[in-house]
Enzyme design. Structure first.
Site, PDB file in Angstrom:
ATOM      1  N   PHE A  18      48.341  37.653 -24.425  1.00 45.61           N
ATOM      2  CA  PHE A  18      49.212  38.141 -25.495  1.00 45.61           C
ATOM      3  C   PHE A  18      50.619  37.624 -25.239  1.00 45.61           C
ATOM      4  CE2 PHE A  18      52.035  41.091 -27.645  1.00 45.61           C
ATOM      5  CZ  PHE A  18      51.415  41.232 -28.883  1.00 45.61           C
ATOM      6  N   ASP A  69      54.483  33.813 -18.740  1.00 51.10           N
ATOM      7  CA  ASP A  69      54.940  34.891 -19.618  1.00 51.10           C
ATOM      8  C   ASP A  69      55.056  36.152 -18.769  1.00 51.10           C
ATOM      9  OD1 ASP A  69      55.137  37.067 -21.309  1.00 51.10           O
ATOM     10  OD2 ASP A  69      53.670  36.330 -22.756  1.00 51.10           O
ATOM     11  N   LYS A  87      61.237  43.068 -22.439  1.00 47.82           N
ATOM     12  CA  LYS A  87      60.873  44.436 -22.100  1.00 47.82           C
ATOM     13  C   LYS A  87      61.856  45.069 -21.119  1.00 47.82           C
ATOM     14  CE  LYS A  87      55.974  44.459 -23.388  1.00 47.82           C
ATOM     15  NZ  LYS A  87      56.006  45.573 -24.337  1.00 47.82           N
TER      16      LYS A  87
END
Length: 406
Positions: free
Chosen positions: A139, A224, A253
């Site tokens: 993702f 990532d 995040k």
């Protein structure tokens, strides 16, 4: 006092229905506790999906935000600004990187990384070197480019023709990658721990093998670290525990500990291919975001915090294993640091949401990662005592579900 005119049914009236939030509406948080409109208290093991690395309403972050808010909110990238430069310097000083690009979200950081990889390949090797290799269950965000790179087609189907030259392979399968990667490959993008895909960690052998194959074929290795970065695994970035150095790392995040910000980190030899005008953002490098992220960086990037993450990981694992010894609901406990997944066994297959909802009834906020995995991503500074309380609530939730089935 909560606004009595704002209720959960209003969501269905005024919001696009791409989310299905819980009935409760959080209105206040402190540390790893949250209170809803009725003043019910919850222990938060979600961390805003690995975002609130220092919990809710951290006093030093509040002070930093307030001080910056009285100085400069936004100037755009027509100018630079002091908080952005300070934060970039910290990232460069503490990672492999030599250059930083700021954005607003993980998707934007990954978009920048993929565009950079394509641009480097175009400039150095020509138009034929465009393939991006990614992995099933990965993702990387919700822009069309990044969601196509992500390995979950249900997220990218139904929006018309997808960006081309993206190949998906099995995660942690080095032999398959060896067969597919070629001199037409411009980049391999992967998570060091697949968060949304089931909290599945990378093997060190696979990470190192990817690095070697990227070197062999002049492809960039993109890590990532949107979910794993900023201390989540007990390292500042997860690559630091894998004996590999990527070419590009993306962060978001926890970087802002709750304030939206993202970064793409890379080396000068690659960064120089994004010349003036080739890529940009209106809000990236915003002074408010960078000031908060700079303070969060200082609070997170300490040996005490990293050792604490690893200690708390073991504490949560022990409790999950004890729950499983008593109720036999988990097939496996996996993950790293404070990004952990409890995989449901065959008897409770596809019931992750049931555990999620029952936990909320017990005053515990957890996450799921697909239909079969309970995911835990609490604040890095959550106390041992609060972990103990949270696990008691989880135990009660599990007990209630098991008793319903017997």
């Amino acid at each position: 006092m909560s606004d009595t005119h704002i209720t959960r049914p209003l969501f269905d009236q005024v919001m696009v229905p791409n989310y299905a939030p819980l009935e409760m509406i959080p209105v206040r948080g402190e540390g790893s506790r949250v209170w809803d409109q009725e003043d019910n208290e919850y222990i938060d093991l979600t961390g805003g999906i690995a975002v609130n690395a220092l919990g809710h309403a951290h006093p030093e972050l509040i002070t930093t935000l307030t001080e910056q808010a009285q100085k400069l909110w936004h100037v755009s990238n027509i100018y630079t600004n002091e908080p952005a430069l300070r934060l970039a310097q910290k990232l460069v000083d503490n990672t492999f990187a030599e250059k930083v690009f700021f954005a607003n979200s993980g998707a934007e950081a990954n978009e920048a990384a993929l565009k950079l990889a394509r641009r480097v390949a175009f400039d150095k090797f020509g138009i034929q070197k465009t393939e991006i290799i990614a992995f099933y269950q990965g993702f990387h965000g919700r822009t069309f480019f990044t969601v196509t790179a992500g390995g979950q087609s249900t997220y990218s189907d139904g929006f018309g023709p997808k960006p081309a030259d993206i190949t998906h392979l099995e995660y942690n399968d080095l032999s398959e990658l060896e067969k597919v990667i070629s001199d037409k490959t411009c980049a391999v993008i992967l998570e060091p721990l697949q968060g949304e895909g089931g909290v599945l960690p990378i093997t060190p052998e696979f990470a190192q093998g990817v690095r070697a194959l990227c070197d062999k074929h002049n492809a960039l290795m993109i890590f990532d670290e949107v979910q794993t970065g900023m201390g989540r695994t007990g390292e500042l970035f997860a690559y630091m525990g894998l004996n590999v150095i990527p070419d590009i790392v993306t962060s978001a995040k926890a970087l802002g500990a709750g304030f939206p910000i993202a970064a793409m980190l890379t080396k000068t030899c690659f960064a120089e291919h994004l010349k003036v005008g080739t890529h940009g953002t209106t809000f990236g490098g915003n002074p408010l975001a960078c000031a908060v992220a700079g303070k969060a960086f200082d609070l997170i990037n300490t040996q005490e915090m990293m050792l604490g993450v690893k200690h708390k990981e073991q504490l949560i694992r022990q409790h999950l294993e004890a729950i499983n010894d008593e109720f036999s609901v988990f097939k496996e406990i996996r993950g790293a640091g404070l990004l952990l997944g409890a995989v449901l066994n065959e008897q409770y297959k596809d019931q992750a949401k049931t555990f999620f909802l029952e936990s909320a009834q017990q005053g515990l906020l957890i996450l799921v990662a697909g239909a079969n995995v309970l995911r835990f991503a609490p604040a890095l500074n959550i106390s041992d005592d609060l972990i103990e309380q949270a696990m008691l609530k989880l135990k009660q939730a599990v007990k209630n579900i098991v008793n319903k089935d017997t």
